[in-house]
Scaffold this motif. Structure first.
Motif, mmCIF file in Angstrom:
data_model
loop_
_atom_site.group_PDB
_atom_site.id
_atom_site.type_symbol
_atom_site.label_atom_id
_atom_site.label_comp_id
_atom_site.label_asym_id
_atom_site.label_seq_id
_atom_site.Cartn_x
_atom_site.Cartn_y
_atom_site.Cartn_z
ATOM 1 N N GLU A 142 11.135 53.205 0.109
ATOM 2 C CA GLU A 142 11.911 53.382 1.330
ATOM 3 C C GLU A 142 13.169 54.212 1.066
ATOM 4 O O GLU A 142 13.565 55.058 1.876
ATOM 5 C CB GLU A 142 12.292 52.020 1.917
ATOM 6 C CG GLU A 142 11.123 51.231 2.475
ATOM 7 C CD GLU A 142 10.434 51.940 3.627
ATOM 8 O OE1 GLU A 142 11.129 52.603 4.426
ATOM 9 O OE2 GLU A 142 9.195 51.837 3.718
ATOM 10 N N ALA A 143 13.809 53.978 -0.078
ATOM 11 C CA ALA A 143 15.013 54.729 -0.411
ATOM 12 C C ALA A 143 14.692 56.203 -0.626
ATOM 13 O O ALA A 143 15.470 57.084 -0.250
ATOM 14 C CB ALA A 143 15.678 54.136 -1.651
ATOM 15 N N ALA A 144 13.534 56.482 -1.239
ATOM 16 C CA ALA A 144 13.137 57.878 -1.426
ATOM 17 C C ALA A 144 13.025 58.591 -0.080
ATOM 18 O O ALA A 144 13.411 59.761 0.056
ATOM 19 C CB ALA A 144 11.815 57.951 -2.183
ATOM 20 N N ALA A 145 12.515 57.890 0.926
ATOM 21 C CA ALA A 145 12.403 58.477 2.265
ATOM 22 C C ALA A 145 13.764 58.678 2.912
ATOM 23 O O ALA A 145 13.946 59.563 3.761
ATOM 24 C CB ALA A 145 11.521 57.599 3.149
ATOM 25 N N LEU A 146 14.749 57.866 2.518
ATOM 26 C CA LEU A 146 16.102 58.000 3.078
ATOM 27 C C LEU A 146 16.716 59.358 2.784
ATOM 28 O O LEU A 146 17.526 59.868 3.560
ATOM 29 C CB LEU A 146 17.020 56.930 2.476
ATOM 30 C CG LEU A 146 17.258 55.622 3.186
ATOM 31 C CD1 LEU A 146 18.299 54.828 2.424
ATOM 32 C CD2 LEU A 146 17.680 55.828 4.630
ATOM 33 N N THR A 147 16.375 59.928 1.636
ATOM 34 C CA THR A 147 17.049 61.170 1.225
ATOM 35 C C THR A 147 16.814 62.303 2.212
ATOM 36 O O THR A 147 17.654 63.206 2.332
ATOM 37 C CB THR A 147 16.572 61.620 -0.169
ATOM 38 O OG1 THR A 147 15.191 61.980 -0.108
ATOM 39 C CG2 THR A 147 16.767 60.522 -1.199
ATOM 40 N N SER A 148 15.677 62.275 2.923
ATOM 41 C CA SER A 148 15.370 63.342 3.886
ATOM 42 C C SER A 148 15.492 62.879 5.328
ATOM 43 O O SER A 148 15.093 63.590 6.256
ATOM 44 C CB SER A 148 13.950 63.871 3.643
ATOM 45 O OG SER A 148 12.995 62.825 3.717
ATOM 46 N N HIS A 149 16.049 61.696 5.518
ATOM 47 C CA HIS A 149 16.249 61.186 6.875
ATOM 48 C C HIS A 149 17.391 61.956 7.545
ATOM 49 O O HIS A 149 18.374 62.313 6.891
ATOM 50 C CB HIS A 149 16.593 59.699 6.823
ATOM 51 C CG HIS A 149 16.491 58.995 8.138
ATOM 52 N ND1 HIS A 149 17.494 59.021 9.075
ATOM 53 C CD2 HIS A 149 15.504 58.240 8.673
ATOM 54 C CE1 HIS A 149 17.129 58.313 10.133
ATOM 55 N NE2 HIS A 149 15.926 57.827 9.913
ATOM 56 N N PRO A 150 17.281 62.250 8.841
ATOM 57 C CA PRO A 150 18.409 62.918 9.523
ATOM 58 C C PRO A 150 19.697 62.133 9.341
ATOM 59 O O PRO A 150 19.721 60.918 9.566
ATOM 60 C CB PRO A 150 17.962 62.943 10.987
ATOM 61 C CG PRO A 150 16.471 62.902 10.932
ATOM 62 C CD PRO A 150 16.132 62.040 9.753
ATOM 63 N N GLN A 151 20.739 62.810 8.945
ATOM 64 C CA GLN A 151 21.993 62.140 8.618
ATOM 65 C C GLN A 151 23.159 62.766 9.367
ATOM 66 O O GLN A 151 24.181 63.136 8.789
ATOM 67 C CB GLN A 151 22.221 62.173 7.100
ATOM 68 C CG GLN A 151 21.188 61.337 6.356
ATOM 69 C CD GLN A 151 21.290 61.464 4.852
ATOM 70 O OE1 GLN A 151 22.270 61.981 4.330
ATOM 71 N NE2 GLN A 151 20.277 60.980 4.155
ATOM 72 N N GLY A 152 22.975 62.890 10.673
ATOM 73 C CA GLY A 152 24.049 63.409 11.491
ATOM 74 C C GLY A 152 23.607 63.718 12.901
ATOM 75 O O GLY A 152 22.444 63.495 13.269
ATOM 76 N N HIS A 153 24.538 64.210 13.718
ATOM 77 C CA HIS A 153 24.283 64.522 15.118
ATOM 78 C C HIS A 153 25.016 65.804 15.484
ATOM 79 O O HIS A 153 26.105 66.095 14.965
ATOM 80 C CB HIS A 153 24.785 63.396 16.035
ATOM 81 C CG HIS A 153 24.171 62.063 15.748
ATOM 82 N ND1 HIS A 153 22.922 61.720 16.163
ATOM 83 C CD2 HIS A 153 24.670 60.993 15.078
ATOM 84 C CE1 HIS A 153 22.650 60.491 15.759
ATOM 85 N NE2 HIS A 153 23.698 60.023 15.104
#
Length: 485
Positions: free
Chosen positions: A116-127
């Motif tokens: 799950e953490a590996a997937a976090l690295t490419s998760h949208p992180q802003g607006h």
């Protein structure tokens, strides 16, 4: 040497490589036998200060690396947890007194947290934000920097990894202070996995030690976020310190969780769920079912069935034979459990099952004739104790369930419509209809209210990104803005 050969860490702490701790060494004791399993290095506040400075330097490069490089480290860590699961489980069984199914859950959960953490690295992180000016306006998430993780003894691998993995994935460095009683499966195992997974040196530090080391990692100026799982009393002190130092504290604390059994609930299934909720890992879980609220129409049958279930559960060394319950972590915790049970019986409760122990092996205990003022009902026991209280009306059940300073987990067994009405009336961070109180998954938001902590700070992309990053406002204009000065 194998991945988890004790020769890697014997007498050492970890700062990217294994090094001697300034406070010498200490023995890691197997609670079931009293035997020494291994030795670890012991850190000092000076070690913690050096680790924080090193971590801050290493973090800048780590945060600047492409997201797929960070993801690859997390994926390799997950694969290592999976490949070495049997060895990981063995350490959990022997060091923490866990039964094998619980140890298997921890090892599997640790791998899942890495995925799950590996997937976090490419998760949208802003607006992208609207702006009244002729510019682009963005809110983006940036790594917090250095994160201190202080983890407890009961689920040592999961409760460390649920912060370590997402914090690293999101570009932070980590100072990990495990409970000294479980600093192998809650610390050395994690350090070895990430070392072999290729995590750059200086990003993860293992600092076994006492309260002085915990204070040092919290107060180190490089540390911006403190992730703590443990007692409410300790959490209050950490929260106060972080407030004074203007640091964020994510606090997952104690609980005194209620299980409500409604009229018409399937008695056999209810008792099975209740026994799991109260007796899993000897009741040493923040989500343990600590209060059984049972409708008067099924109360007597429920007490008899739960007592029979408790009497039938085998208690013993989980490393050598079949056991449903292993040892309590140490004699201090055992004395706390036993005192609450004895004081509750002295106050008028009936001991329906258990209430005895052989060394650290405490029998699963059922208490009937309990009132809300009795110690084993009113306080968090953190042991295999099930106090049962009857109720007559829905309103009474709601009042009983809500009458606690804690607000972690609530289970309701029976009619779903009635359970929904109760659920909306009881403040709690976690809620389970037709299940007991002990539940978790790597992707869910986890946290409690009141004395149970300061909300959902763990699990799932939203909670993890909120926990381990800072929000930055960024604007971009095509030309330098005109100003009247």
């Amino acid at each position: 040497m194998t991945l988890l050969d004790p020769a890697h860490w014997t007498g050492k702490i970890f700062n990217g490589t294994w090094a001697t701790g300034s406070a010498g060494t200490y023995d890691v004791i197997e609670p079931a036998t009293g035997h020494t399993l291994t030795t670890l290095g012991q850190a000092t506040p000076a070690d913690a200060a050096r680790a924080a400075a090193t971590a801050a330097r290493a973090q800048r490069d780590w945060a600047a690396r492409p997201y797929d490089e960070r993801a690859a480290v997390l994926r390799r860590a997950a694969a290592l947890f999976e490949h070495h699961a049997a060895d990981v489980q063995n350490w959990i069984v022997r060091e923490s007194g866990s039964i094998p199914p619980k140890a298997e859950l921890e090892a599997r959960f640790a791998a899942a947290l890495c995925h799950e953490a590996a997937a976090l690295t490419s998760h949208p992180q802003g607006h992208v934000l609207p702006s009244a000016q002729p510019r682009w306006s963005l809110a983006r998430r940036r790594p917090a920097g250095v994160v201190a993780v202080i983890a407890p003894f009961n689920f040592p691998l999961i409760l460390a990894m649920r912060s370590v993995a997402p914090a690293l994935a999101l570009g932070n460095a980590v100072l990990l202070k495990p409970d000294p009683r479980t600093a192998v499966c809650g610390g050395a195992v994690i350090a070895r996995v990430f070392q072999e997974a290729g995590l750059p040196e200086g990003l993860l530090h293992l600092l076994p030690g006492g309260a002085d080391v915990g204070e040092a990692v919290i107060t180190a100026p490089e540390v911006r976020v403190v992730s703590f799982t443990g007692s409410t009393a300790a959490g209050r002190r950490i929260g106060e310190t972080c407030g004074r130092l203007l640091k964020r504290a994510h606090l997952e604390l104690g609980g005194n969780n209620a299980l409500i059994v409604l009229p018409g609930a399937d008695l056999d299934r209810a008792v099975s769920a209740a026994a799991w909720g109260s007796f899993l890992h000897q009741g040493q879980i923040c989500m343990t079912t600590g209060r059984h609220l049972v409708h008067h129409s099924v109360h007597d049958a429920y007490v008899d069935a739960l007592a029979a279930k408790a009497d039938a559960l085998p208690v013993g060394d989980p490393a050598t034979g079949p056991a449903a319950l292993g040892p309590i972590i140490d004699h201090r915790q055992l004395a706390h459990i036993d005192a609450l049970v004895r004081d509750t019986v002295a106050a008028g409760a009936r001991l329906a099952a258990g209430g005895t122990h052989d060394g650290l092996f405490y029998r699963p205990t059922v208490l009937a004739g309990v009132t809300p003022a009795m110690p084993a009902y009113a306080q968090e026991v953190f042991g295999p104790v099930a106090p049962v209280v009857p109720f007559t009306t829905t309103e009474e059940a709601v009042a009983l369930a809500a009458d606690t300073p804690y607000g972690l987990s609530l289970g309701i067994l029976g009619d779903v419509g009635e359970a929904m009405r109760i659920a909306d009336a009881v403040p709690t961070g976690l809620l389970h209809i037709n299940d007991q109180t002990v539940n978790d998954e790597p992707i869910v938001p986890f946290g409690g209210l009141g004395d149970s902590g300061n909300g959902s700070r763990f699990g799932g992309p939203d909670a993890n990104i909120e926990a381990f990053t800072e929000t930055q406002w960024l604007t971009v204009r095509p030309d330098i803005a005109p100003h009247p000065f």
